[in-house]
Write a protein that holds these residues in place. Structure first.
Motif, mmCIF file in Angstrom:
data_model
loop_
_atom_site.group_PDB
_atom_site.id
_atom_site.type_symbol
_atom_site.label_atom_id
_atom_site.label_comp_id
_atom_site.label_asym_id
_atom_site.label_seq_id
_atom_site.Cartn_x
_atom_site.Cartn_y
_atom_site.Cartn_z
ATOM 1 N N GLU A 182 10.634 55.579 4.545
ATOM 2 C CA GLU A 182 10.780 54.776 5.759
ATOM 3 C C GLU A 182 9.807 55.316 6.801
ATOM 4 O O GLU A 182 9.377 56.477 6.742
ATOM 5 N N THR A 183 9.474 54.473 7.773
ATOM 6 C CA THR A 183 8.498 54.854 8.790
ATOM 7 C C THR A 183 9.124 55.624 9.945
ATOM 8 O O THR A 183 8.411 56.035 10.858
ATOM 9 N N GLU A 184 10.449 55.823 9.924
ATOM 10 C CA GLU A 184 11.140 56.619 10.932
ATOM 11 C C GLU A 184 11.563 57.947 10.305
ATOM 12 O O GLU A 184 11.972 57.991 9.141
ATOM 13 N N PRO A 185 11.483 59.064 11.063
ATOM 14 C CA PRO A 185 11.924 60.350 10.499
ATOM 15 C C PRO A 185 13.443 60.444 10.454
ATOM 16 O O PRO A 185 14.145 59.811 11.237
ATOM 17 N N GLY A 186 13.961 61.270 9.509
ATOM 18 C CA GLY A 186 15.389 61.561 9.439
ATOM 19 C C GLY A 186 16.261 60.373 9.134
ATOM 20 O O GLY A 186 17.398 60.308 9.599
ATOM 21 N N VAL A 187 15.781 59.442 8.342
ATOM 22 C CA VAL A 187 16.539 58.209 8.082
ATOM 23 C C VAL A 187 17.639 58.437 7.043
ATOM 24 O O VAL A 187 18.744 57.930 7.167
ATOM 25 N N PHE A 188 17.353 59.215 6.006
ATOM 26 C CA PHE A 188 18.250 59.306 4.860
ATOM 27 C C PHE A 188 19.328 60.365 5.084
ATOM 28 O O PHE A 188 19.067 61.432 5.647
#
Length: 921
Positions: free
Chosen positions: A656-662
């Motif tokens: 994903e293009t956002e950090p800390g998503v998972f």
């Protein structure tokens, strides 16, 4: 205990325990904290009598190694039912609050951010400890008063006819302040107020003259005078006797000051105090009965008390009363419903004391208190348990949220409640479920936008959703953070994790009690857990469907494409190992890959890719931000990355293009899908290998069919011609050469038949059936050329077999025995299965423990060196043998799943044992 408040704090986090102790002791200097790390150690501390005597309150976490907070609470309650116990637990553990309340918790508090929580915790500790101190002091005071009542010594005086004191017991000093010696010989008037002396003198003279009593001598009420001049209310019982011919009177004097005080206490008590006779009739009712139930105390006297008990409770209450009257239950406690003056019923708790034999009471004394609020709280908690249990079985978000709203409305009367969930864009809290009455108060369904102005309902809702603690307001019309009009007056706003906000509200101000707020909090926590569960189950169902879809895929590429589709993330790539390409080749990608990442065909072992590292390690890798991980894709816009190995086949990378998503749930579900993909790829590989094997077998079968055709047609036809020519030649002449040619033709015919059997039958059997060994053997004996051979069948056997193939096996074993054992050979057939066979020379042959049968002869046998070769095609030691008979025997046995071996017979001949046979009825 004094002013000191000693707290036993149980928490497995030493740092948190230390900071909690520091703040508690700072908040209130009376508090001293001792910390232990688990419930087991806490119980050991309590088992120390010196420590247990000084513990004023326990503060315990819930989730700890070993026994949890509820189990610790139950163990503490077994030791001390009244010791204050506060459950101080982290966020998400409050779902145990209802269990804690049932187990007798004093209070519970949720851990939160900031230091304000320690002030709250300190206040609750002090309140609980002081409440217990007051209750214990009250108990001690009551016990002390009871001891005085039960063990006090009445004053006893003896006077003569002139009312002069002749005797005084030691209790006189306690009662009047005079030592006995000080009053003996003095007139009785010394102990009377001056205003009563003349009346007493006249009464004594009148009695002495007339023998008639003017008062009740059993319990006369009369004031006394203490040496300091004060009057004392007394109860005096008189008696008369004669001593040395002179009249004497004895008085047993009781100070009724305490009784008068007790009467005042009863009349001013907040509880109802009543006295019944042995038949259950009211003898007395305290004034508080009018305040609590609305009945005039005077109206109750003479009434049958149990007529006022609710009909459904009456039989139980009467039974308890009867047991107390008979002494079976000395001081019973019973909860029941009692009628009020308006025709309704009030829940009360009564504690009875049998004083029927007490001369001063002569009744059954009952102390009754109003427990309506407690029963209402218990009823609400009971209903809450039922509703929260139902939340465990909901299947959808709509069903879950509506159930929670209905529960809030039914339990706490929150008729304007609703659940608002965050929309996909994350910019609004939209209604997922609303109470039935909401539409009548709102023109349109309430929805709350994140960017609404301060002072609006939406801003208040977003503040509560974003906060760590629930918000409770008793009167919204006076709430300074709300400028917008609202039909709701009482409100509790409780965040439900990341899902949204639970709004519990009523159109009435101050509609919710502390219990209602607690119930709302418990319900919200259960709702959050239920929504988490529904989300997981939905994901798992989707993965289950995806797994079926993967298994049904026809190729690795189709499997990879379905993985990309199921995961649903913006950046997904499935790479499979390709030996020809020398690394991991992309087989399927999502649309987002083309927009974010550069084109890379192969990830090789020396390429430095995170994919290859995860594939080679065989372990999943998750990165909150690849910008700090040294990845090849640094600077591309990709931030969060999760790489999952798919066995030896390749990898699945999700980004994903956002950090800390998972989070952990994403990783868990993705791993499940990766495992399913590995299973599907394994199945596809097996299918491919089976397809290749089937094709090869089909080609072999074609060659066997062609061979059988050649054998049966191209060889047999010339053989038939040759046999015919020999027969014609016999008609023309007689020659030994013709006999030799005929024998050669017969051998060729046998060879062709055996070859056809090997080629056409193979290692296959038709359906099996129950077959009897002796019957098949005797039938074969009739069809095989046996010369002068002899047959003996020993122990018989029923087995499951393809009868026609089984006959081939037996015929070939019999034919082999005749060919190699001679014309007069003895052939023995029998069952195996743990038998021990003895020979004439005393030797013993052990047979297999497996079920089976044997065929042996008494011929020359087979040398041990040659036994491994006898089942090879073409092997024969007989000139007449084809070398295929025993090969057919082995082939038939293998087709049935049996094993065949050759060994030495009991008389030195050849013995063939067939094992692994399935017995039949």
């Amino acid at each position: 205990m004094g002013d000191r408040i000693r707290v036993l704090h149980v928490d497995d986090d030493p740092d948190l325990a230390d900071i909690t102790a520091l703040f508690l002791e700072r908040e209130d200097p009376r508090i001293t904290v001792e910390t232990v790390s688990n419930a087991t150690e806490g119980l050991e501390r309590l088992d120390d009598l010196d420590l247990d005597a000084n513990v004023d309150c326990i503060v315990s976490d819930h989730d700890m190694p070993g026994p949890n907070g509820i189990e610790f609470l139950e163990a503490v309650r077994e030791r001390d039912p009244d010791l204050p116990f506060i459950l101080y637990t982290g966020k998400g553990s409050e779902s145990v609050a209802s269990e804690a309340i049932s187990a007798g918790v004093t209070d519970y508090l949720q851990k939160g951010g900031g230091t304000e929580q320690y002030e709250i915790l300190a206040n609750r500790i002090v309140d609980a400890a002081e409440k217990r101190r007051i209750e214990r002091e009250a108990d001690r005071t009551q016990a002390h008063l009871r001891a005085i009542t039960d063990h006090s010594m009445d004053a006893i005086l003896t006077i003569d006819g002139d009312s002069r004191i002749r005797f005084a017991n030691p209790a006189v000093e306690r009662l009047f302040g005079y030592a006995p010696a000080e009053v003996e010989g003095e007139p009785l008037a010394t102990l009377m107020p001056e205003r009563k002396r003349e009346a007493h003198r006249e009464a004594v003279e009148r009695y002495c003259a007339t023998e008639k009593r003017s008062i009740d001598w059993s319990a006369a009420e009369f004031p006394g005078k203490h040496w300091d001049g004060r009057e004392i209310p007394l109860s005096i019982s008189f008696g008369e006797f004669e001593e040395d011919g002179e009249r004497r009177f004895v008085g047993i004097i009781r100070d009724v000051t305490e009784r008068e005080r007790h009467r005042a206490f009863v009349e001013r008590s907040s509880d109802i105090v009543t006295a019944l006779d042995a038949n259950g009739t009211f003898q007395y009712a305290s004034p508080s009965v009018e305040r609590i139930l609305g009945h005039d105390p005077a109206d109750l006297v003479g009434e049958y008390a149990f007529e006022y008990v609710h009909p459904e409770d009456r039989e139980r209450v009467v039974e308890v009363f009867a047991q107390s009257v008979t002494g079976d239950e000395p001081n019973p406690t019973v909860e029941y419903r009692l009628a009020d003056a308006d025709g309704g019923y009030l829940w009360v708790e009564s504690v009875g004391s049998n004083r029927l034999d007490d001369h001063g009471v002569s009744g059954f004394v009952i102390n009754t208190r109003d427990i309506s609020e407690r029963k209402q709280r218990e009823e609400k908690l009971s209903r809450l348990r039922e509703w929260t249990r139902d939340l465990n079985y909901t299947r959808t978000v709509a069903e879950t949220t509506q159930l929670a709203v209905d529960a809030a409305d039914e339990i706490v009367g929150a008729g304007l409640s609703g659940i608002h969930l965050v929309n996909e864009a994350g910019d609004a809290l939209e209604p997922a479920a609303l109470a039935e009455s909401v539409p009548s108060f709102f023109d349109e369904q309430p929805s709350y936008d994140r960017d609404s102005p301060p002072g609006s309902r939406a801003a208040l809702a977003w503040d509560a959703y974003s906060g760590d603690e629930p918000l409770s307001v008793g009167d919204l019309s006076a709430y300074d953070r709300l400028d917008e009009e609202t039909p709701a007056q009482s409100i509790v706003l409780h965040p439900i994790g990341d899902h949204g906000l639970f709004v519990i509200s009523s159109s009435e101000p101050h509609a919710f009690t502390e219990t209602d707020v607690l119930i709302a909090e418990i319900l919200a926590n259960h709702l959050e857990a239920a929504l988490d569960r529904v989300a997981r189950e939905t994901s798992l169902e989707r993965l289950h469907d995806a797994t079926r879809s993967l298994i049904q895929a026809d190729s690795p590429k189709e499997i990879a494409e379905r993985v990309v589709e199921v995961l649903g993330f913006s950046v997904v790539t499935v790479r499979l190992s390709d030996e020809d390409a020398g690394g991991l080749v992309p087989v399927a990608v999502s649309e987002g890959v083309k927009e974010v990442l550069p084109v890379r065909k192969v990830f090789t072992p020396d390429g430095g890719s995170l994919n290859w590292e995860a594939f080679e390690a065989g372990e999943p890798r998750m990165y909150d931000d690849i910008e700090t991980a040294g990845a090849l894709d640094t600077g591309t816009g990709l931030r969060s990355l999760m790489i999952l190995p798919v066995g030896e086949h390749g990898t699945i990378s999700v980004g994903e293009t956002e950090p800390g998503v998972f989070d952990g749930t994403d990783e868990h579900l993705a791993q499940i899908l990766a495992t399913a993909a590995e299973t599907a790829l394994n199945a596809a590989a097996r299918t491919s290998r089976l397809h290749d094997r089937s094709a090869e077998l089909e080609r072999q079968n074609d060659r066997l069919a062609e061979f059988a055709s050649v054998v049966s047609h191209d060889l047999r036809n010339p053989l038939n011609v040759a046999q015919g020519r020999v027969q014609l030649a016999r008609d023309e002449c007689d020659s030994e050469n013709l006999d030799a040619a005929a024998r050669a033709h017969e051998r060729m015919d046998t060879l062709i038949a055996d070859l056809l059997t090997l080629a056409r039958e193979g290692e296959r059997v038709s359906e099996t059936e129950s077959v009897r060994l002796s019957v098949v053997v005797e039938s074969c004996w009739e069809t095989v050329e046996t010369a002068n051979a002899t047959l003996a069948v020993e122990e018989d056997l029923w087995l499951r077999a393809d009868e026609s193939r089984f006959r081939q096996l037996v015929e070939n074993l019999v034919r082999n025995a005749v060919e190699h054992g001679g014309d007069d050979v003895l052939i023995t057939v029998g069952a195996l299965g743990g038998n021990r066979n003895g020979s004439e020379n005393g030797s013993v042959t052990e047979t297999s423990d497996e079920v089976g049968f044997f065929v042996e002869d008494d011929g020359p046998g087979i040398p041990e060196a040659n036994r491994d070769e006898v089942f090879d095609a073409g092997y024969s030691t007989s000139r007449e043998g084809t070398g295929f008979g025993l090969r057919i025997v082995e082939q038939v046995a293998t087709a049935h799943g049996w094993s065949v071996r050759v060994t030495e017979g009991r008389d030195g001949g050849a013995r063939f044992e067939v094992t692994g046979v399935e017995p039949a009825e």
